[in-house]
Design a protein around this motif. Sequence first.
Motif, PDB file in Angstrom:
ATOM      1  N   THR A 155       0.837  -1.200   0.000  1.00 58.91           N
ATOM      2  CA  THR A 155       0.000   0.000   0.000  1.00 58.91           C
ATOM      3  C   THR A 155       0.877   1.257   0.000  1.00 58.91           C
ATOM      4  O   THR A 155       0.660   2.192  -0.787  1.00 58.91           O
ATOM      5  CB  THR A 155      -0.912   0.020   1.255  1.00 58.91           C
ATOM      6  N   SER A 179       3.915   1.459  -1.034  1.00 55.12           N
ATOM      7  CA  SER A 179       4.590   1.538  -2.326  1.00 55.12           C
ATOM      8  C   SER A 179       3.682   2.180  -3.375  1.00 55.12           C
ATOM      9  O   SER A 179       4.104   3.028  -4.157  1.00 55.12           O
ATOM     10  CB  SER A 179       5.036   0.136  -2.752  1.00 55.12           C
ATOM     11  N   ILE A 180       2.399   1.778  -3.346  1.00 49.22           N
ATOM     12  CA  ILE A 180       1.450   2.357  -4.305  1.00 49.22           C
ATOM     13  C   ILE A 180       1.266   3.851  -4.048  1.00 49.22           C
ATOM     14  O   ILE A 180       1.339   4.676  -4.957  1.00 49.22           O
ATOM     15  CB  ILE A 180       0.081   1.635  -4.225  1.00 49.22           C
ATOM     16  N   GLY A 220       4.272   1.911  -7.322  1.00 54.03           N
ATOM     17  CA  GLY A 220       3.521   0.820  -7.946  1.00 54.03           C
ATOM     18  C   GLY A 220       3.325  -0.399  -7.056  1.00 54.03           C
ATOM     19  O   GLY A 220       3.758  -0.440  -5.912  1.00 54.03           O
ATOM     20  N   PHE A 221       2.665  -1.407  -7.612  1.00 51.26           N
ATOM     21  CA  PHE A 221       2.199  -2.585  -6.895  1.00 51.26           C
ATOM     22  C   PHE A 221       2.991  -3.794  -7.386  1.00 51.26           C
ATOM     23  O   PHE A 221       2.845  -4.217  -8.534  1.00 51.26           O
ATOM     24  CB  PHE A 221       0.698  -2.743  -7.197  1.00 51.26           C
ATOM     25  N   HIS A 263       5.157  -7.739 -10.861  1.00 51.04           N
ATOM     26  CA  HIS A 263       4.442  -6.457 -11.011  1.00 51.04           C
ATOM     27  C   HIS A 263       2.982  -6.660 -11.377  1.00 51.04           C
ATOM     28  O   HIS A 263       2.648  -7.531 -12.166  1.00 51.04           O
ATOM     29  CB  HIS A 263       5.110  -5.615 -12.104  1.00 51.04           C
TER      30      HIS A 263
END
Lengths: 426, 426
Positions: free
Chosen positions: B92, B94-95, B100-101, B132
């Motif tokens: 979360t 990172s997003i 990104g995820f 990814h």
Amino acid sequence: MADKKKRVKVDSDSDDEYNSNRKSLPFKKRLKPDEEILSILKDLTESIQAKINTNKALTLADLQLSSSCREVTDLDLSSVQDEIERCILGITQSIMSGKGFAFDIPARSNTNQLYVPELDRIVLKDKTSLRHYANVATVRKTTITTRILQLIHQLCLKKIHVTKRDLFYTDVKLFQDQNQSDAVLDDVSCLLGCTRSSLNVVASEKGVVVGRIIFSDNGDMIDCTKMGMGGKAIPPNIDRVGDMESDALFILLVEKDAAYMRLAEDRFYNRFPCIIVTAKGQPDVATRLFLRKMKMELKLPVLALVDSDPYGLKILSVYGCGSKNMSYDSANLTTPDIKWLGVRPSDLDKYKIPEQCRLPMTEQDIKTGKDMLEEDFVKKNPGWVEELTLMVKTKQKAEIQALSTFGFQYLTEVYLPLKLQQQDWL
Amino acid sequence: MADKKKRVKVDSDSDDEYNSNRKSLPFKKRLKPDEEILSILKDLTESIQAKINTNKALTLADLQLSSSCREVTDLDLSSVQDEIERCILGITQSIMSGKGFAFDIPARSNTNQLYVPELDRIVLKDKTSLRHYANVATVRKTTITTRILQLIHQLCLKKIHVTKRDLFYTDVKLFQDQNQSDAVLDDVSCLLGCTRSSLNVVASEKGVVVGRIIFSDNGDMIDCTKMGMGGKAIPPNIDRVGDMESDALFILLVEKDAAYMRLAEDRFYNRFPCIIVTAKGQPDVATRLFLRKMKMELKLPVLALVDSDPYGLKILSVYGCGSKNMSYDSANLTTPDIKWLGVRPSDLDKYKIPEQCRLPMTEQDIKTGKDMLEEDFVKKNPGWVEELTLMVKTKQKAEIQALSTFGFQYLTEVYLPLKLQQQDWL
């Protein structure tokens, strides 16, 4: 932070609950209190016991069939020994009187098999063929037969059990291939008129039992309510099993070990007193003997939970009516009056199993299903015919595990209790 | 007549005795009294316990390897839950920070595996790869990984066990094929750094145990000396097994259930105090976990009885050093220091197994044998190399059951006692 974390947990939990409730609610809310379901089960058990107590069990002799049939019985070791000695004595006299050396072996082929609807099982007709020693075509088989009789005689004297594989290895030079000693072993069962377990040759065990039953295994008392999640391995030698006691209302026969595991972990047998048994796939001889013994001694209804595919029904029929390969022993291996509880083809729509959890039947599946429709033991049960016809028509199958789509415990918490409440067995 | 019949019996009996004695006498007469064999076993047990108590068990951390390695540990349910929440929280963040995820998934391929001789098992090196979400090649696997994490989280909350099959059926639409959910499940184990059993996803059980051990299964106390011939089914969930107690001198690990059955019926564990365990063929995860737990808690030597063929040795190596497929979990699944008791290639001549009870090895057998000779965990044991070289050279294999050629009870009455007396293990 701790608070936040806690909230996250609760949210995700209630979210899951919501999701699984939304899907399973229509069925969950139909469930009545357990006492009502228990009283339904008590009625079932009483009706089964009344039936067993009033109707004397039919035997082949009662039926006066046009063709006479052959069945084997359980014999104790000393009777088996006597039979072998009688057989050999007869042959000795035949040789001495100049009539030669031959065994009169019952035929076990398809054409000598008969489905008897009154008994609801396959039996062997009385055709036999002479196996001569002084004949190039049969000398090997006659020799093998003699050797197997000698080995079984040894087992009687030593009072031990062995496997088919052990038997093969005592004389590899003669038997060459285990198929040969195995086939002759079945011949010898028929010849002596006793079950294969009477010969003290046992199959490997793979079945497991858990729940409301106490029994003795080789002298040890086993309480299956105290067997944790693993359960008790079903003993390979049924003749050392006895003293069965139970306060269960029914026996739940389960095809696969995944479903068995769910039931054992949830201790389903404590909510609805029952005995849970599985052979983990194809029924083996030890599990079939054990199931029959439970049914006969405890006089309990047997409810079956199998996959909704032709093999699930086939497995049910092996427990119920026997396999063709061992039809000579069907009286001892089969359990009469097994009810098909689920998962039945009609359940797929009824319980709204999502499309993606159903599997398309292969050509082979469909063929097997159609073949089963021609079998006498399916035909005699109109409910089963209807279900199987539906399966072949929709060309869809589903495993017991498909119910997990509504939550891991849907099987034990909704599906089975509702089935029991609605008396939804065939 | 009765007299005559009796005489016939006695004759045939003594004749059998004569025959089997004639063949087995050279070995039978070498047997010393049981007390002497028991004192040999006591020495073995004491030396094993002394070794365990003085040598602190080596761990990966002690070794200072050039490449760092990854191992998983047993975690309790709430720790698994914490790990999942930590992982999702990381993603979360990172997003949110625009990165990104993606999951950073440890590689489980052959090239990322390493045999560590000091530990005598296969471990996983530390290579990882990013999975990814925003990539067509990996979006599906990323989604599956997320869903599996969510399902495991549910299991943690509900505190129940399920099978891989159950897991698959909760979302057939996404997983499509059980191979896909199974593979990601192993990824998730590595990712969270815990064993697969910690995830409460269990394999089906097929192992059985009997003999001098008492343990608790899901709260029930199980006494395996009172399990008759069938034995106790090994529980699928090792985390509910505990309180092990035993007065055994060793653990006898048996490959096949035929040999297991012979040992159980003869109550071999009463003559030589031991615990007898089998997975009935290929070792399953539950039996491997159970064996390791016994070895670790009871500190007993493990003696193995397998077929004399490359697969017997392979099975031994799976118990001992782990399978490549689950190398990330080798620390928890493997049992160190298993002794190869028999049947060993050199036994075939030593015990004069007749030619017809030996089987010629197929091309595939020979290839497997040669491949095994290249494996590190075989190489490090010179005795094993010698035996395997002999097998490949003579191109002969034999099953445990081949010993039945000297009489059904030769295994328990002569072969095993003599092996123990001569300390003939490698």
